[in-house]
Write a protein that holds these residues in place. Structure first.
Motif, short mmCIF file in Angstrom:
data_model
loop_
_atom_site.label_atom_id
_atom_site.label_comp_id
_atom_site.label_asym_id
_atom_site.label_seq_id
_atom_site.Cartn_x
_atom_site.Cartn_y
_atom_site.Cartn_z
N GLY A 1 0.79 -1.22 0.00
CA GLY A 1 0.00 0.00 0.00
C GLY A 1 0.82 1.27 0.00
N ALA A 2 2.15 1.15 0.11
CA ALA A 2 3.01 2.34 0.08
C ALA A 2 3.14 2.91 -1.33
CB ALA A 2 4.40 2.01 0.64
N VAL A 3 2.73 2.15 -2.36
CA VAL A 3 2.82 2.64 -3.73
C VAL A 3 1.69 3.63 -3.98
CG1 VAL A 3 2.95 2.02 -6.17
CG2 VAL A 3 3.79 0.43 -4.44
N VAL A 4 2.04 4.88 -4.17
CA VAL A 4 1.06 5.94 -4.37
C VAL A 4 0.74 6.11 -5.85
CG1 VAL A 4 0.63 8.43 -4.12
CG2 VAL A 4 1.75 7.15 -2.28
N ALA A 5 1.74 6.01 -6.71
CA ALA A 5 1.52 6.23 -8.14
C ALA A 5 2.45 5.33 -8.95
CB ALA A 5 1.76 7.69 -8.50
N PHE A 6 1.94 4.91 -10.10
CA PHE A 6 2.74 4.13 -11.04
C PHE A 6 2.27 4.52 -12.43
CE2 PHE A 6 4.51 0.60 -13.34
CZ PHE A 6 5.60 0.19 -12.59
N GLU A 7 3.04 5.40 -13.08
CA GLU A 7 2.63 6.04 -14.32
C GLU A 7 3.47 5.57 -15.50
OE1 GLU A 7 0.19 8.79 -14.51
OE2 GLU A 7 -0.34 7.89 -12.59
N LEU A 8 2.81 5.26 -16.61
CA LEU A 8 3.49 4.86 -17.84
C LEU A 8 3.70 6.08 -18.74
CD1 LEU A 8 4.47 2.40 -19.59
CD2 LEU A 8 2.18 2.46 -20.63
N ILE A 9 4.91 6.19 -19.30
CA ILE A 9 5.25 7.30 -20.20
C ILE A 9 5.98 6.72 -21.41
CG2 ILE A 9 6.52 9.47 -20.49
CD1 ILE A 9 6.43 9.77 -17.42
N GLY A 10 5.47 7.00 -22.59
CA GLY A 10 6.15 6.57 -23.81
C GLY A 10 7.21 7.58 -24.23
N ARG A 11 8.17 7.13 -25.00
CA ARG A 11 9.26 8.01 -25.43
C ARG A 11 8.74 9.20 -26.24
NH1 ARG A 11 14.15 9.88 -23.90
NH2 ARG A 11 14.81 11.27 -25.58
N LEU A 17 7.01 6.16 -14.00
CA LEU A 17 7.26 7.04 -12.86
C LEU A 17 6.62 6.37 -11.65
CD1 LEU A 17 6.97 10.87 -12.66
CD2 LEU A 17 5.90 9.46 -10.93
N VAL A 18 7.41 6.18 -10.61
CA VAL A 18 6.94 5.50 -9.41
C VAL A 18 7.06 6.43 -8.21
CG1 VAL A 18 7.13 3.42 -7.99
CG2 VAL A 18 7.93 3.38 -10.37
N GLU A 19 5.99 6.50 -7.41
CA GLU A 19 6.07 7.24 -6.16
C GLU A 19 5.66 6.31 -5.01
OE1 GLU A 19 3.90 10.94 -3.88
OE2 GLU A 19 4.74 11.31 -5.88
N ILE A 20 6.48 6.31 -3.95
CA ILE A 20 6.22 5.51 -2.76
C ILE A 20 6.19 6.43 -1.56
CG2 ILE A 20 7.27 3.83 -1.18
CD1 ILE A 20 8.02 2.14 -3.52
N ALA A 21 5.23 6.23 -0.68
CA ALA A 21 5.10 7.04 0.53
C ALA A 21 5.23 6.15 1.76
CB ALA A 21 3.77 7.76 0.54
N VAL A 75 0.37 8.47 -28.66
CA VAL A 75 1.01 8.96 -27.44
C VAL A 75 0.30 8.32 -26.24
CG1 VAL A 75 1.78 10.99 -26.14
CG2 VAL A 75 1.47 11.15 -28.63
N PRO A 76 0.62 7.07 -25.92
CA PRO A 76 0.00 6.43 -24.76
C PRO A 76 0.75 6.84 -23.48
CG PRO A 76 0.86 4.81 -26.36
CD PRO A 76 1.48 6.13 -26.66
N PHE A 77 0.00 7.19 -22.45
CA PHE A 77 0.61 7.51 -21.16
C PHE A 77 -0.48 7.46 -20.11
CE2 PHE A 77 -1.13 11.44 -22.71
CZ PHE A 77 -1.54 12.16 -21.59
N GLY A 78 -0.08 7.42 -18.85
CA GLY A 78 -1.07 7.53 -17.80
C GLY A 78 -0.92 6.54 -16.68
#
Length: 480
Positions: A253-263, A289-293, A383-386
């Motif tokens: 549950g510490a994972v706050v965000a996990f975002e996919l970004i294409g080149r 992009l990963v954020e952990i709290a 442009v897939p991302f999110g």
């Protein structure tokens, strides 16, 4: 049922008298900021922009609208992306801006709640929670201008859904003005209340078609003690999904965000948003992009993140990773992600898709949708991302380089049809967090079960029998 006959001069004067002359905007210059949505797809007309300063004034506006059969379009910060918050081109709809309802009514730190009026910006809610040493976790790129009423009316998602849920999960109670002008005071602060139907959920995500949200009791959370942000390079969306599974297993549950970004999306940002830098020395096809709290310490958050990424690199799921060394660098990483939508304007026409599929289906969806779009329009740039962590992707398609923008955008529905067919094949949704508005209204019947659609229409007919609230958005009026 959209009405095309504008209100009479006498009726306009009656509406204006409710809020006073200074808050009844009539000149084109005064009205202009309210009439065009952010992506410039919709440009509306209205005889009057009303800016009520109290709940009583909102109630009087809707009472008169019901009496006179006048269409009303409610608006928050005008940051919506599906055309639901601006009047149509008929000049018959009166726009009601909730911007002046901007008070924080109460912060109950011990009870972890905050009561805010609809016109408070999301950033304002976040700041009020922070002052009480609490966290309101909803976070969007437009948080400085979007309002909590609009967030509730669209059930906004944002970057914290993985840990905290959608807006719906952050609302305990609502105050709503109904189409009749009656005020429903449902501002309850209870975490548990099984007394009959949970009526607030009718209005969350209804986009102002069932009532106008004027205030809300919001859930607060403990402030994390430590937060860490990293960008990792991966070879494919399949590797990104596998990396997500590994990070979740390590950090839970510490994972706050996990975002996919294409080149391609990253390159658009680097080309059109000065001050941003490539996060790595060499380019890679995909990034996350990963954020952990952590509720304990920054050290714990960093240890969890570094361990998970280290194991992923050893397992071949990631080819490189950079952990932010400061708050400024963490903000810079997030800025790369948040700027992707905005900078696409500089690349010509862009056809947007806000879709959700099961997380395991993301790699197949990206591959199939990219192939289908490139076959339909050679040279089109996907442009897939999110929000990979909750299955919500923004699958945008920029025009081929040098193409005619108007001719390309004329194929919007054609491109939609191709992409949405693949979404349906994977059991997904054509609207994950942006809503329906006008942009996707005609698609609802094709993706909803007939019984479900019938129930939605019955609810609309019951709460708005004359069809005066945001007509032509979300659903075609039941009597059309």
């Amino acid at each position: 049922m959209t009405r095309k006959n504008p209100p009479s001069p006498e009726l306009i004067e009656r509406f204006a008298a409710i809020v006073g002359a200074s808050h009844a905007l009539r000149s084109p210059d005064d009205q202009a900021p309210y009439l065009t949505e952010w992506r410039r797809l919709y440009h509306g007309r209205t005889p009057l922009v009303l800016r009520p300063g109290s709940i009583d004034e909102v109630a009087k506006i809707l009472s008169l609208a019901s009496e006179s059969d006048t269409s009303i379009v409610p608006q928050g910060g005008n940051t919506g992306l599906v055309g639901g918050q601006v009047p149509d081109e008929s000049g018959a709809e009166i726009l009601v801006s909730l911007a002046r309802l901007d008070r924080i009514r109460e912060v109950d730190a011990e009870g972890y709640t905050l009561t805010a009026e609809a016109g408070v910006t999301l950033a304002g809610v976040q700041a009020a929670a922070d002052e009480a040493d609490r966290l309101f976790p909803l976070s969007l790129a437009s948080e400085g201008s979007c309002t909590i009423g609009g967030n509730i009316s669209t059930n906004a998602g944002g970057t914290g859904v993985l840990a905290y849920g959608n807006t719906r999960d952050l609302v305990l109670g609502l105050e709503v003005v109904l189409a009749s002008g009656e005020i429903w005071n449902g501002l309850r602060r209870l975490r548990k209340d099984n007394t009959g139907y949970d009526l607030k959920n009718l209005f969350i995500g209804a986009e102002g078609t069932l009532g106008i949200v004027t205030a809300a009791v919001l859930k607060l959370h403990p402030k994390p003690v430590g937060r860490e942000v990293a960008i990792a390079a991966v070879e494919s969306p399949a590797d990104a999904v596998a990396l997500f599974d590994r990070v979740k297993a390590a950090a839970g549950g510490a994972v706050v965000a996990f975002e996919l970004i294409g080149r391609r999306g990253l390159e658009f940002v680097l080309a059109h948003a000065p001050g941003n830098r490539d996060p790595m020395a060499t380019p890679h096809p995909w990034y996350v992009l990963v954020e952990i709290a952590s509720g304990q310490s920054r050290e714990e958050a960093r240890t969890l993140l570094e361990a998970a990424l280290g194991e992923a690199i050893e397992a071949g799921l990631a080819t490189d990773a950079v952990v932010a060394e400061s708050l400024d660098q963490a903000a810079a990483f997030w800025r790369l992600r948040h700027m992707i939508s905005e900078v696409q304007l500089h690349e010509g026409g862009s056809v947007k898709h806000d879709i959700a599929v099961p997380i395991a289906a993301i790699p197949a969806f990206v591959e199939e949708a990219t192939r289908a779009v490139e076959t339909l329009i050679p040279g089109a740039r996907t442009v897939p991302f999110g929000h990979l962590g909750d299955g919500n992707l923004h699958f945008n398609v920029s025009q081929p380089v040098g193409a005619d923008k108007a001719a390309y955008l004329a194929r919007w529905e054609e491109i939609n049809a191709v992409v949405h067919a693949i979404v349906r094949d994977h059991g997904g949704s054509i609207s994950a967090e942006h809503g329906i508005g006008r942009l996707k209204r005609d698609l609802v019947a094709s993706v909803r079960d007939p019984v479900e659609l019938s129930m939605m229409r019955q609810v609309k007919r019951m709460l708005d029998p004359k069809g005066i609230l945001n007509p032509g958005r979300v659903l075609i009026h039941p009597d059309d």
